[in-house]
Design an enzyme around this catalytic site. Structure first.
Site, short mmCIF file in Angstrom:
data_model
loop_
_atom_site.label_atom_id
_atom_site.label_comp_id
_atom_site.label_asym_id
_atom_site.label_seq_id
_atom_site.Cartn_x
_atom_site.Cartn_y
_atom_site.Cartn_z
N GLY A 79 -16.04 -2.99 -7.19
CA GLY A 79 -15.02 -2.32 -6.39
C GLY A 79 -15.16 -0.81 -6.51
N LEU A 80 -14.43 -0.11 -5.69
CA LEU A 80 -14.47 1.35 -5.72
C LEU A 80 -14.07 1.88 -7.10
CD1 LEU A 80 -12.73 2.08 -2.31
CD2 LEU A 80 -15.03 2.88 -2.94
N SER A 83 -10.45 1.26 -8.93
CA SER A 83 -9.82 0.13 -8.23
C SER A 83 -9.20 -0.87 -9.21
CB SER A 83 -10.84 -0.58 -7.34
OG SER A 83 -11.94 -1.05 -8.11
N GLY A 84 -9.24 -0.56 -10.49
CA GLY A 84 -8.61 -1.43 -11.48
C GLY A 84 -9.53 -2.46 -12.10
N LYS A 85 -10.82 -2.31 -11.91
CA LYS A 85 -11.79 -3.29 -12.43
C LYS A 85 -11.67 -3.45 -13.94
CE LYS A 85 -15.28 -1.01 -10.90
NZ LYS A 85 -14.47 0.06 -10.27
N SER A 152 -21.00 -0.91 -8.85
CA SER A 152 -22.09 -1.61 -8.14
C SER A 152 -21.87 -1.54 -6.63
CB SER A 152 -22.22 -3.06 -8.62
OG SER A 152 -20.98 -3.72 -8.72
#
Length: 243
Positions: A79-80, A83-85, A152
């Site tokens: 994710g951007l 984005s909370g990954k 990624s």
């Protein structure tokens, strides 16, 4: 989250065995009135039950009925930036650790520390993700599940990591650039817009949305806890149903 240490488990087992033996000795003493006999029976019971326990455990180890393998997998968060990954991946990792399965946690920063000269051009990011994919697949092939979180941004790199893994679960943390920028407490987006950072996904290079991700989290509309629970339900249904 609290987990029980090995020392605590051993102490509990010893205290329970002591209590059970004292109970047996007390019953014998009550019915016979002979202290020496009660003590002898108590001691004999300890050794007899220890031997029976070992035999019982070894016998059950040879019985395959009721055993089910838990397959290893690569849980890949993408994710951007902001984005909370990482937060959600950390939460899922903690839940997996509590089950007792073999699991490792990989974050983009962990891998970059191994290659300090690696930059952020599209080519370098591609190499970075491919290296991470190789590492994840090696762990998975050795029975260790992996929770990985990497921006990624390029679909081809993610597909490469997918092809290496036996069980690849792509988790897309879907969010708008505006929402990510609001979450960005470190000011990375601001610096990228000011030209201090180059090749920043969502600002001056694109983030290529996943196609066919196993799990999609609309993180702008759900809490971290809800996101963790959604992913956990997926894992329980497809990989952890034996736990």
């Amino acid at each position: 989250m609290q987990v029980e240490t090995h020392a605590r488990s051993v102490l509990k087992a010893v205290s329970w065995r002591t209590l059970a033996t004292l109970t047996t000795a007390l019953i014998v003493f009550v019915f016979t009135g002979e202290f020496a006999l009660a003590l002898t029976v108590g001691v004999l019971e300890v050794f007899a039950k220890m031997a029976l326990y070992v035999f019982h455990e070894r016998a059950w180890q040879k019985i395959r009925w009721g055993k089910q393998d838990v397959p290893s997998f690569v849980l890949w968060f993408t994710g951007l930036p902001a984005s909370g990954k990482k937060a959600v991946a950390d939460g899922v990792y903690r839940k997996l650790t509590a089950t007792g399965i073999k699991v490792e946690r990989l974050d983009s920063h962990d891998v970059r520390h191994l290659f300090p000269k690696l930059g952020f051009t599209p080519e370098e990011v591609d190499r970075h993700v491919r290296r991470a994919g190789h590492l994840c697949s090696m762990l998975e092939k050795n029975g260790v599940s992996v929770v990985a979180s990497f921006v990624s941004p390029y679909r081809e790199s993610r597909d490469f990591a997918r092809q290496l893994a036996g069980n690849f679960i792509e988790v897309y943390m879907r969010s708008t650039v505006e929402a990510c920028e609001q979450r960005d407490t470190k000011g990375h987006y601001r610096k990228a817009r000011a030209g201090e950072y180059r090749f920043f996904p969502g600002v001056d290079v694109p983030y290529e949305d996943p196609v066919g991700a196993e799990v999609v989290i609309d993180i702008d509309n759900v809490s971290e806890e809800q996101a963790i629970e959604t992913i956990w339900r997926y894992l329980k249904r497809h990989y952890l149903n034996a736990i």
